[in-house]
Design an enzyme around this catalytic site. Structure first.
Site, PDB file in Angstrom:
ATOM      1  N   ARG A 137      48.167  23.215  48.069  1.00  0.00           N
ATOM      2  CA  ARG A 137      48.966  24.035  48.973  1.00  0.00           C
ATOM      3  C   ARG A 137      50.019  23.092  49.563  1.00  0.00           C
ATOM      4  NH1 ARG A 137      43.923  26.265  49.534  1.00  0.00           N
ATOM      5  NH2 ARG A 137      43.879  28.494  49.017  1.00  0.00           N
TER       6      ARG A 137
ATOM      7  N   ASP B  53      43.060  40.132  45.191  1.00  0.00           N
ATOM      8  CA  ASP B  53      43.646  40.887  46.302  1.00  0.00           C
ATOM      9  C   ASP B  53      45.150  41.125  46.163  1.00  0.00           C
ATOM     10  OD1 ASP B  53      44.309  38.254  46.584  1.00  0.00           O
ATOM     11  OD2 ASP B  53      43.746  38.096  48.689  1.00  0.00           O
TER      12      ASP B  53
ATOM     13  N   GLY C 248      44.594  27.880  45.722  1.00  0.00           N
ATOM     14  CA  GLY C 248      43.218  27.631  45.284  1.00  0.00           C
ATOM     15  C   GLY C 248      43.089  27.795  43.782  1.00  0.00           C
TER      16      GLY C 248
ATOM     17  N   ASP D 168      40.256  36.038  44.214  1.00  0.00           N
ATOM     18  CA  ASP D 168      40.080  37.053  45.262  1.00  0.00           C
ATOM     19  C   ASP D 168      40.457  38.466  44.831  1.00  0.00           C
ATOM     20  OD1 ASP D 168      39.115  35.167  47.014  1.00  0.00           O
ATOM     21  OD2 ASP D 168      41.087  34.703  47.819  1.00  0.00           O
TER      22      ASP D 168
ATOM     23  N   ASP E 222      48.834  34.966  46.684  1.00  0.00           N
ATOM     24  CA  ASP E 222      49.931  35.492  47.497  1.00  0.00           C
ATOM     25  C   ASP E 222      50.721  34.415  48.246  1.00  0.00           C
ATOM     26  OD1 ASP E 222      47.869  35.013  49.182  1.00  0.00           O
ATOM     27  OD2 ASP E 222      47.806  37.000  50.095  1.00  0.00           O
TER      28      ASP E 222
ATOM     29  N   THR F 105      43.897  33.988  40.971  1.00  0.00           N
ATOM     30  CA  THR F 105      43.104  33.798  42.184  1.00  0.00           C
ATOM     31  C   THR F 105      41.803  34.570  42.024  1.00  0.00           C
ATOM     32  OG1 THR F 105      42.867  34.500  44.495  1.00  0.00           O
ATOM     33  CG2 THR F 105      44.491  35.666  43.217  1.00  0.00           C
TER      34      THR F 105
ATOM     35  N   ARG G  65      38.052  36.267  51.951  1.00  0.00           N
ATOM     36  CA  ARG G  65      38.415  36.227  53.364  1.00  0.00           C
ATOM     37  C   ARG G  65      38.985  37.557  53.847  1.00  0.00           C
ATOM     38  NH1 ARG G  65      40.736  30.350  53.767  1.00  0.00           N
ATOM     39  NH2 ARG G  65      38.656  29.514  53.442  1.00  0.00           N
TER      40      ARG G  65
END
Lengths: 327, 327, 327, 327
Positions: free
Chosen positions: D76, D134, D15, D132, D107, D130, D176
């Site tokens: 992706r 994370d 993304g 996120d 990741d 990213t 997510r």
């Protein structure tokens, strides 16, 4: 009357304005729509003189709609003011088999276009692109709405500080000959006074205005100064006010060139899109030596000489509103 | 004709719109300028029914010019649609010695104002405040320009992702009955297609349009869907397109309520300021049961019944431009 | 150690910074959470001297999280620098039964707090609120991130014009003693050079740097000048460069006070929220005469005298990066 | 250890995130600084598989620092998950005489990099890009700060409407597996509650929280819902709340993909610049199969396998602050 136009060139000239890219994009896309070849001239008239010309495709203008500035680059050309300069420009014009020229810019750029068009019988079509909004023949020029919003956002930020410290700020905005940005950003920024090139306020009028404000216990004040204000620069005026009203904690901010940049607003993009299409359609319909504008929501074509000569006036009504609201 | 108006009330009603605060501020400041007392009614007509009314001063509206929403709060009132509700409202109106009412809102709010004005012979003046721009009698409604810019900024962000991933995005914008936001943000966002309540495009028309785009190797595409589009929601349409053109990587974003908020643009603040002053001056000049608007840069007063009944149409010219530019 | 704190006061002092409101909100809400009474002091130390003090409720701080400036107002107090001023301040402190004082501000404000705390044995807790980021004892001060983003957005706009006209711009940003904003906005704005208070670049170094840029045919350049740069103001430096490199089309923009305003960024709001809670918890845990900061993501309390005395240095690493990227 | 690196390739994968362009620019410019050749791979791993590779110059990355998305495009890649896909990728890698690969992504992208690096003994260096946040091994990922600010600005707009109508809004943000954006934008947006993937709040906990809010007469409320929240989507949760607390006027907004786009913040641009330089320097110093990050303001290299395996946790402290402030 249908003109026999097959190949057009487009250039941006003079001070850059947000939405110029959107206008170029519209000229390119509508040229392709009408099966014309379209060429980009780089760095304004200098590019015409130096042959800095390149064919443009739909792909050349992808992803520029939202961008400030002009990817064709812009400049003020001294050489184009000379007969020799324009002769070289015409040589390149013919060498590229061009049939017409679209000029995106302000009054200086249009004056050049006018001379060129008459000297060489070249169809020229002007699109008003300048943040100053000072052209007759259109209600708004491309870039003006964005510049007003940039000024307003800056004033909003300055007000945070003005309120927190109970200060008086003088904010200088662009506008050498016309106070359009000053009036609009002044109303939308809630200014206590606006000093315009068009007006004859003396320093005493301003002092009286500010004393009235102080007496009504207004904690913070913002005065908008247009660049071309006859009382001097924002710094000059601030010094004069300080000399008479020393209880004010005074600061000055000159917005400067950041008013020219930034992603264009929706209005500027839509206006640029309309005018770009109308420029190409105008040329196809035989228009020449005119500026395309939007008046009362309708596209109109005005002889360049007229658009340049007439001075657009600030709506007196708007200034009246400003006065009522700054009680 | 000079009306004998000494005390006016102002309320905001219906969906909130950026610039409502600027309009209230202008009503308050021009009331003070003309030596009127001015009262704020909270939560729309419900506040009139419940007596939630308070005198406003210049100080009450300081620092609200730049703020989204409405500090008077807003609501849709079911009770005001009943005879009993309006009777209570009139009781409070008289109890506060009010002479006139300024209503800032959209068509639903104006319909209520119209009935109230006729039942009780109360001078009512409407100011168009709605992001939908669907009222006749004014070129623009307060909040519309801000909503278009909010939508455009969102589309710009979505385009970053669309371009990076070569995706097709369906972006749903507000507009139940009118596609004004959709067309304007579509042009300014460079959309490949716009699906409006006013049009009868079938899914096949859209498919053809997208295939044309794909064949011209457009890497990313954005389709704007107005809320009231007859083909369904953005999700519905995306699913139908996916079923036929499965090579597209499709995503959907519904902009939703963030289109209603945010600091108003310069245009919306200036419009709100003009209309607020014009509302007070209209009442002083004996206007009643009219909506004040700006048409071709001039203030005009239109009977509310007419403003509500007539449907403002999207400029066909603008849609034509959109088609040419989305080649 | 648990302190016996029941009533605390909070004030903002010195130059305002975005996020000060968020910090006050956090102090108020966490006070209520811990069952303390909390009072707001208006206009910094002057409010303490003049008894301009008011109890605050959760309701007092609603809707201020997103706002620039400080609703408690701010000022630099000359009187608080005198023994007499501080005596009056203490009188009001006791008259209101206050147990502790939270001061949101920069080093000048903390120095005053330090003296006051020692003279009258009053628990004082400092929260670093200044756009300059020049305080030891915290990785970041409240307002710094917002100021950097404001500067970056301005540079982005100026770059539109710089690129369109192939110009060299000198952009002056705030930072009298420390070049934090200059380095960060320089890297994020892609500047070709940054002139900092901390460095000893001569005009010749700058000239060499710009010639290197010119030789690599960089069309436009932006040089960031920190306010406190030893080479002079942005105007001075521009004039000196012009004298030696007259082929450059040079412009200057001084960002000025708009760097202080604006809605705080997420980082500044979260930092202000953390520090506001930590200030109240620190007082409850017996901390006194300390500044609360965040170092390596952890809350730390540093003696005010130390935070004020130590000079925080710009990360040499960051400046090294800037040099590599401006090749 | 000095590695013998002469030619490196860079790609963006997964993304897109704001700041990816800034990171590519830093990789390119620092490569040129260290006299390396640098190649751009388009569309992530697919470009490596298909040989969509091109040498980059300083000029290739001009004017991208401020732009969202990634001009190298991203995707992706399913094929890269197969042995055959990676074999083709390696063929192109060798055919271009490449010595090392820089992968900017999250990741999923790093897992692929890890396998590729081990299969073919290729030096791979990961840069965390990213929204996120994370990934272990770095305090912040590129794009996270921008996404938080985008979410905060959206919440500010929604709050205008929520306040004006006294409504309860559920705002769904991205995340997510991790609630980083939810917590940060929740604190900075002044949310009454945040529903995270990491937590086990039942609907009853939320109901109790909202009743407490209602009893304290909070006029408007905003609840942030992370995408991966176990209670369901924002729409599901809103419906459940409506069923029990029908006196709330409830609305839902899903921010969606606009969180991925937009011009990166100063923090993200500076972080991307640092990591891009550190990636090139890491490769030159013999680092391989590591991710570069910034921990406590220092550059650190973490084995990719570790960065991917470890789950970064939300700071419990931050969640504690959020609870205190939402009283």
């Amino acid at each position: 009357m249908k003109a026999n136009i097959k190949k057009i060139a487009v250039l941006t000239s003079g001070g850059d304005a947000p939405g110029m890219n959107a206008a170029v994009r519209a000229v390119v896309r509508s040229s392709v729509y009408y099966n014309l070849d379209v060429y980009g001239v780089y760095k304004g008239y200098d590019g015409l003189i130096n042959g800095d010309i390149e064919q443009l495709q739909v792909r050349s203008v992808s992803n520029i709609l939202s961008r400030g500035g002009t990817f064709l680059l812009s400049a003020r050309s001294d050489e184009f003011r000379t007969k020799e300069g324009r002769a070289k420009a015409y040589d390149n014009f013919k060498a590229n088999d061009l049939d017409a020229l679209v000029v995106i810019g302000g009054d200086g750029s249009f004056t050049g276009a006018d001379v060129f068009s008459q000297e060489y019988d070249v169809p020229v079509l002007g699109i008003p692109g300048t943040i100053d909004n000072d052209l007759a023949g259109t209600d708004f020029t491309i870039g003006y709405d964005t510049a007003c919003n940039t000024a307003t956002e800056a004033i909003d930020k300055i007000r945070d500080t003005a309120s927190s410290h109970e200060r008086l700020f003088f904010v200088e905005v662009m506008g050498r000959d016309a106070g359009f940005i000053a009036v609009n950003s002044g109303i939308s920024g809630g200014a206590v006074a606006m000093l315009l090139p068009e007006h004859n306020w003396g320093i005493d009028d301003l002092i009286r205005r500010l004393q009235r404000g102080a007496s009504s216990e207004k904690a913070s004040n913002i005065v908008i100064v247009a660049e071309g204000c006859k009382l001097g620069s924002a710094y000059d005026i601030a010094a004069k006010v300080k000399a008479q009203l020393d209880y004010f904690d005074i600061r000055v901010t000159v917005l400067g060139h950041l008013q020219r940049g930034g992603s264009p607003t929706t209005s500027d993009r839509v206006l640029a899109s309309r005018l770009g299409v109308a420029a190409v359609e105008g040329l196809l319909n035989g228009q020449s030596n005119v500026m395309v504008g939007v008046v009362n929501s309708n596209v109109v074509y005005t002889p360049i000489s007229e658009a340049v000569k007439t001075i657009k006036k600030i709506d007196a009504e708007e200034f009246r509103i400003a006065k009522i609201l700054s009680i």
